[in-house]
Design an enzyme around this catalytic site. Structure first.
Site, short mmCIF file in Angstrom:
data_model
loop_
_atom_site.label_atom_id
_atom_site.label_comp_id
_atom_site.label_asym_id
_atom_site.label_seq_id
_atom_site.Cartn_x
_atom_site.Cartn_y
_atom_site.Cartn_z
N ASP A 88 2.49 -1.26 -3.47
CA ASP A 88 3.81 -1.08 -4.07
C ASP A 88 4.36 0.29 -3.64
OD1 ASP A 88 2.36 0.83 -5.43
OD2 ASP A 88 2.79 0.07 -7.43
N ASP A 141 5.71 3.71 -5.54
CA ASP A 141 5.81 4.34 -6.87
C ASP A 141 6.78 5.51 -6.81
OD1 ASP A 141 3.35 2.90 -8.08
OD2 ASP A 141 2.52 3.84 -6.29
N ASP A 143 7.51 0.55 -8.58
CA ASP A 143 7.36 1.09 -9.94
C ASP A 143 8.26 2.31 -10.09
OD1 ASP A 143 5.42 -0.75 -10.55
OD2 ASP A 143 3.73 0.63 -10.42
#
Ligand code: DCT
Ligand code: MG
Length: 504
Positions: free
Chosen positions: A337, A339, A428
């Site tokens: 992902d 962040d 995120d």
């Protein structure tokens, strides 16, 4: 320390820290096993084993202790440590290498202590003045800390052959809910990642902490046979492979995997097409964008997402600081992902609370939002930091899947030929109050093992509690302020470790 009475009597007064008396067979010995260099797991294992064999083992060092057992530690180091503990080394105190204890375990009784077991000869011990360093003992070959936050771990892992094996074993133990063994293999992988050169023979493992006997067996096998039978077995294990497959879906954790495995599922297509199963919103998104999410995020893609985040955030809070954290901040070229940590020096509490909602609305309107889960802050300023090593933090955050159009990615693969013009990317976003930004940045930069050891170090070595929000000094009973990560390392008495050296 002068012993004024019979040991046994005084020992009983110690109360809580001793093993039940009925199990003690060898009453003249009171053992204490040093954690330094040995590590928590191995120490706990040896303590339990010794107690089962009828030895009395103390949890804490006290005057009643007669034998101190240490591993990978020189006599002078133990003496130095004893001085810090304000326990004087008496003539009756034996400082022994762990090899003595292991021989005792094998024999099922205390074996004779010979020179090879004794870390310090008695002559040196009997003087009550500072005995000074033991010149006769060879110095420790290397001085590698058991804490990842005292090691520099770049991405150049020259022991991958071992660490890959350990990570597979650790994951298998995690799937089988054997936390202790999982941690032992994760710590071992972490320490080997910090070594400047590859391990070629077992001799190279001398003095390296966090390598227990099970770990060393795997190393030995790989050195001798080029592979580990245990790892091979895990890779052929049905439970391991099913869990690996199921947890590769966004939103599927151990609990769901266990359920599906017990129900007899072995493939994702069977799970997906089953009419009786109910999926969460997260899992539905996980299946919908499965291939994209599995292919992971490249750095150019992360940069393109950064542009999207900046554009959206600055539309509402022009003074906000936006930092890429996680693996990309540590220099990784690929991640599961992207962040981000967002903080604003000028925003009011209300503006701060509104920002992620505004960003989500904007992306929704633009059709970029494939999934989101916004979690409101539960942060309380005066609450003590969490003692849990793996605790979640309380900041407001948003877990998303964004639609990233290929044309926005700088690497410019000729995607015109493909039908799908975008890729689903996990993102995120974390929003934190400006005063907590250094702690949040340190916490969200990772690696997870680095974070665990930072907290463990703070607790065990400094009597402080560290989490993603704050650092609390238990001795002084104050929160320690920090404007930068450097400040936090300084409060902890640690040398600063750069983000790219935190790949533990
Ligand atoms: N973290 C945290 N609290 C959470 C989740 C994560 O403090 N609830 C920290 C630990 C590492 C860091 O944030 C980033 O987490 P991940 O994205 O899971 O790890 P990563 O190191 O970025 O690895 P990847 O490349 O797989 O994303
Ligand atoms: Mg990440």
């Amino acid at each position: 320390m002068a012993h004024t009475g019979p040991r046994k009597k005084r020992a009983r007064q110690m109360g809580t820290s001793m093993a039940p008396t009925q199990d003690i067979k060898f009453r003249d010995l009171v053992l204490f096993i040093l954690e330094k260099k040995m590590g928590v797991t191995r120490r706990a294992f040896l303590m339990e084993l010794a107690r089962r064999k009828g030895f009395r083992v103390e949890n804490e060092l006290s005057d009643s202790v007669t034998h101190i057992v240490a591993e990978n530690t020189s006599g002078s180091d133990v003496l130095e440590w004893l001085q810090v503990q304000k326990i004087k080394s008496s003539a009756q105190l034996e400082l022994l290498d762990v090899s003595w204890l292991i021989e005792c375990m094998g024999a099922g009784r205390p074996v004779e202590m010979t020179g090879k077991h004794q870390l310090v000869v008695r002559r040196d011990l009997s003087s009550n003045t500072n005995p000074g360093p033991q010149k006769t003992l060879p110095p420790a070959v290397e001085n590698i800390s058991q804490y990842a936050c005292q090691r520099r771990t770049s991405l150049n892992n020259c022991n991958r052959i071992f660490t890959d094996a350990f990570e597979i074993l650790a994951e298998n133990f995690e799937f089988r809910e054997n936390g202790g063994s999982c941690l032992a293999f994760m710590r071992a992988a972490s320490v080997l990642k910090s070594l400047p050169s590859p391990i070629i023979s077992m001799r190279d493992t001398d003095g390296i902490p966090c390598l227990d006997d099970k770990v060393k067996c795997v190393i030995e096998e790989i050195i001798e046979d080029g592979e580990s039978a245990e790892v091979k077995a895990v890779l052929n294990d049905e439970r391991y492979n099913s869990f690996k497959l199921f947890t590769s879906v966004f939103g599927v954790g151990l609990k769901t995997s266990e359920k599906w495995f017990r129900m007899g599922f072995r493939t994702l297509s069977k799970v997906r097409s089953d009419k009786t199963l109910k999926f969460t919103r997260m899992q539905k998104a996980g299946f919908l964008y499965y291939e994209d999410l599995l292919s992971r995020v490249t750095r150019p893609e992360a940069d393109a997402v950064s542009m999207l985040v900046q554009e959206a955030v600055w539309a509402f809070l022009p003074d906000a600081f936006i930092t890429v954290t996680g693996g990309f901040r540590r220099g990784k070229k690929i991640g599961h992902d992207v962040d981000f940590l967002i903080t604003s020096p000028g925003a009011t509490e209300e503006e701060e609370q509104q920002l992620l909602h505004q960003v989500i609305n904007l992306w929704e309107k633009k059709g970029l939002l494939l999934y989101y889960d916004l979690v409101e802050s539960t942060f309380e300023e005066l609450k003590l930091p969490s003692r849990k090593v793996d605790a979640f933090d309380h900041f407001q955050k948003c877990f998303l899947i964004l639609k990233l159009y290929h044309q926005t990615v700088a690497s410019g693969q000729s995607s015109q030929l493909q039908e799908k013009t975008w890729k689903a990317i996990r993102v995120d976003l974390v929003m934190c109050p400006y005063a907590n930004r250094a702690f949040a940045l340190l916490g969200w930069t990772g690696s997870r093992q680095f974070e665990r050891d930072l907290r463990r170090y703070a607790t065990h070595e400094r009597k402080m509690i560290l989490d993603n929000h704050a650092l609390y000094d238990k001795t002084k009973r104050v929160f320690l302020k920090a404007d930068s990560e450097e400040d936090i390392f300084e409060h902890l008495g640690l040398e600063y470790i750069e983000p790219w050296e935190r790949n533990a």
